[in-house]
Scaffold this motif. Structure first.
Motif, mmCIF file in Angstrom:
data_model
loop_
_atom_site.group_PDB
_atom_site.id
_atom_site.type_symbol
_atom_site.label_atom_id
_atom_site.label_comp_id
_atom_site.label_asym_id
_atom_site.label_seq_id
_atom_site.Cartn_x
_atom_site.Cartn_y
_atom_site.Cartn_z
ATOM 1 N N VAL A 1 0.830 -1.192 0.000
ATOM 2 C CA VAL A 1 0.000 0.000 0.000
ATOM 3 C C VAL A 1 0.876 1.259 0.000
ATOM 4 C CG1 VAL A 1 -1.727 1.282 1.324
ATOM 5 C CG2 VAL A 1 -1.862 -1.214 1.184
ATOM 6 N N MET A 2 0.548 2.184 -0.888
ATOM 7 C CA MET A 2 1.239 3.467 -0.972
ATOM 8 C C MET A 2 0.709 4.367 0.145
ATOM 9 S SD MET A 2 1.294 6.073 -4.245
ATOM 10 C CE MET A 2 2.352 5.067 -5.296
ATOM 11 N N ARG A 3 1.615 5.036 0.826
ATOM 12 C CA ARG A 3 1.236 5.963 1.888
ATOM 13 C C ARG A 3 1.208 7.389 1.345
ATOM 14 N NH1 ARG A 3 5.870 3.283 5.107
ATOM 15 N NH2 ARG A 3 6.859 5.099 4.211
ATOM 16 N N LEU A 4 0.510 8.265 2.032
ATOM 17 C CA LEU A 4 0.465 9.664 1.595
ATOM 18 C C LEU A 4 1.854 10.279 1.564
ATOM 19 C CD1 LEU A 4 -2.750 10.984 3.347
ATOM 20 C CD2 LEU A 4 -2.387 10.614 0.906
ATOM 21 N N GLU A 5 2.708 9.890 2.508
ATOM 22 C CA GLU A 5 4.066 10.439 2.486
ATOM 23 C C GLU A 5 4.854 9.969 1.265
ATOM 24 O OE1 GLU A 5 4.230 7.636 6.182
ATOM 25 O OE2 GLU A 5 2.708 8.788 5.149
ATOM 26 N N ASP A 6 4.515 8.798 0.722
ATOM 27 C CA ASP A 6 5.144 8.338 -0.527
ATOM 28 C C ASP A 6 4.778 9.278 -1.671
ATOM 29 O OD1 ASP A 6 6.245 5.965 0.659
ATOM 30 O OD2 ASP A 6 4.325 4.941 0.376
ATOM 31 N N VAL A 7 3.504 9.681 -1.708
ATOM 32 C CA VAL A 7 3.038 10.600 -2.754
ATOM 33 C C VAL A 7 3.702 11.965 -2.582
ATOM 34 C CG1 VAL A 7 1.024 11.738 -3.762
ATOM 35 C CG2 VAL A 7 0.833 9.376 -2.950
ATOM 36 N N ALA A 8 3.741 12.456 -1.345
ATOM 37 C CA ALA A 8 4.356 13.760 -1.080
ATOM 38 C C ALA A 8 5.835 13.752 -1.450
ATOM 39 C CB ALA A 8 4.173 14.132 0.397
ATOM 40 N N GLN A 9 6.516 12.673 -1.124
ATOM 41 C CA GLN A 9 7.935 12.571 -1.443
ATOM 42 C C GLN A 9 8.152 12.531 -2.955
ATOM 43 O OE1 GLN A 9 10.116 8.943 -0.315
ATOM 44 N NE2 GLN A 9 11.558 10.330 0.707
ATOM 45 N N ALA A 10 7.302 11.788 -3.662
ATOM 46 C CA ALA A 10 7.404 11.730 -5.120
ATOM 47 C C ALA A 10 7.185 13.111 -5.722
ATOM 48 C CB ALA A 10 6.394 10.733 -5.684
ATOM 49 N N GLU A 11 6.235 13.853 -5.176
ATOM 50 C CA GLU A 11 5.990 15.219 -5.667
ATOM 51 C C GLU A 11 7.210 16.104 -5.437
ATOM 52 O OE1 GLU A 11 4.377 18.460 -7.426
ATOM 53 O OE2 GLU A 11 3.547 16.434 -7.476
ATOM 54 N N ARG A 12 7.804 16.013 -4.255
ATOM 55 C CA ARG A 12 8.971 16.834 -3.934
ATOM 56 C C ARG A 12 10.167 16.487 -4.820
ATOM 57 N NH1 ARG A 12 13.155 15.687 -0.783
ATOM 58 N NH2 ARG A 12 12.111 14.009 0.338
ATOM 59 N N LEU A 13 10.382 15.208 -5.056
ATOM 60 C CA LEU A 13 11.564 14.779 -5.804
ATOM 61 C C LEU A 13 11.390 14.811 -7.320
ATOM 62 C CD1 LEU A 13 12.537 11.713 -3.596
ATOM 63 C CD2 LEU A 13 13.726 13.922 -3.713
ATOM 64 N N LEU A 14 10.187 14.507 -7.788
ATOM 65 C CA LEU A 14 9.971 14.355 -9.231
ATOM 66 C C LEU A 14 9.143 15.480 -9.844
ATOM 67 C CD1 LEU A 14 9.181 10.517 -9.251
ATOM 68 C CD2 LEU A 14 11.393 11.634 -9.637
ATOM 69 N N HIS A 15 8.363 16.162 -9.040
ATOM 70 C CA HIS A 15 7.508 17.270 -9.472
ATOM 71 C C HIS A 15 6.440 16.819 -10.466
ATOM 72 C CE1 HIS A 15 10.504 19.714 -7.494
ATOM 73 N NE2 HIS A 15 11.427 19.184 -8.274
ATOM 74 N N GLY A 16 5.249 17.362 -10.309
ATOM 75 C CA GLY A 16 4.161 17.097 -11.244
ATOM 76 C C GLY A 16 3.403 15.814 -10.985
ATOM 77 N N ILE A 17 3.691 15.111 -9.903
ATOM 78 C CA ILE A 17 3.012 13.848 -9.618
ATOM 79 C C ILE A 17 1.585 14.098 -9.138
ATOM 80 C CG2 ILE A 17 3.053 11.726 -8.216
ATOM 81 C CD1 ILE A 17 5.335 12.031 -10.374
ATOM 82 N N THR A 18 1.397 15.071 -8.272
ATOM 83 C CA THR A 18 0.057 15.356 -7.747
ATOM 84 C C THR A 18 -0.670 16.419 -8.543
ATOM 85 O OG1 THR A 18 0.859 17.013 -6.171
ATOM 86 C CG2 THR A 18 0.723 14.739 -5.394
ATOM 87 N N THR A 19 0.042 17.169 -9.335
ATOM 88 C CA THR A 19 -0.590 18.263 -10.072
ATOM 89 C C THR A 19 -0.981 17.870 -11.489
ATOM 90 O OG1 THR A 19 1.594 19.091 -10.701
ATOM 91 C CG2 THR A 19 0.571 20.064 -8.749
ATOM 92 N N GLU A 20 -0.549 16.716 -11.925
ATOM 93 C CA GLU A 20 -0.922 16.241 -13.258
ATOM 94 C C GLU A 20 -2.421 15.997 -13.280
ATOM 95 O OE1 GLU A 20 -0.303 12.100 -15.512
ATOM 96 O OE2 GLU A 20 1.563 13.132 -15.066
ATOM 97 N N LYS A 21 -3.071 16.376 -14.346
ATOM 98 C CA LYS A 21 -4.501 16.192 -14.472
ATOM 99 C C LYS A 21 -4.815 14.701 -14.578
ATOM 100 C CE LYS A 21 -8.304 18.135 -17.095
ATOM 101 N NZ LYS A 21 -8.657 19.023 -18.184
ATOM 102 N N SER A 22 -5.764 14.238 -13.760
ATOM 103 C CA SER A 22 -6.131 12.825 -13.784
ATOM 104 C C SER A 22 -6.999 12.521 -14.984
ATOM 105 C CB SER A 22 -6.850 12.418 -12.500
ATOM 106 O OG SER A 22 -8.105 13.040 -12.440
ATOM 107 N N ALA A 23 -7.052 11.252 -15.351
ATOM 108 C CA ALA A 23 -7.801 10.824 -16.531
ATOM 109 C C ALA A 23 -9.290 11.184 -16.429
ATOM 110 C CB ALA A 23 -7.642 9.328 -16.739
ATOM 111 N N GLY A 24 -9.851 11.157 -15.225
ATOM 112 C CA GLY A 24 -11.266 11.444 -15.048
ATOM 113 C C GLY A 24 -11.580 12.896 -14.756
#
Length: 112
Positions: free
Chosen positions: A85-108
């Protein structure tokens, strides 16, 4: 590592595509708990796809990404393929390191 509460990829009819391909088929919910877990699995799948896509754009491997995070390679691969299971901190870390992970427009998402 202990087993996660559930395996997100177990809720798709295409477990090998989890985190890799944009669109996969999901199982039908048999209960409210299943419906919640399917939605959580869909969200994890979407973030895993975004992370994998961004790594490819940056020319980085999953092993390099694991090094960037300080999290073990084994856990990162388990999360990205839906075995953990992915944790919220995994998502936050991916956003900080890779940028655009949470801000990318979702398919729906149909908002502008």
């Amino acid at each position: 590592m202990s087993d996660p509460r559930f395996r997100p990829r177990a809720y798709t009819e295409e477990p090998l595509g989890f985190g890799k391909v944009e669109s996969i088929r999901w199982i039908e919910a048999g209960s409210d708990l299943d419906a919640d877990r399917i939605l959580a699995s869909k969200l994890q799948h979407e973030y895993a796809v975004r992370i994998n896509r961004r790594l490819k754009e940056l020319g980085k491997s999953v092993r390099e990404y694991a090094g960037m995070t300080g999290v073990g390679y084994d856990r990162i691969t388990r999360v990205l393929r839906g075995d953990a299971v992915m944790r919220l901190e995994d998502v936050a870390q991916a956003e900080r390191l890779l940028h655009g992970i949470t801000t990318e427009k979702s398919a729906g998402d149909t908002t502008k």
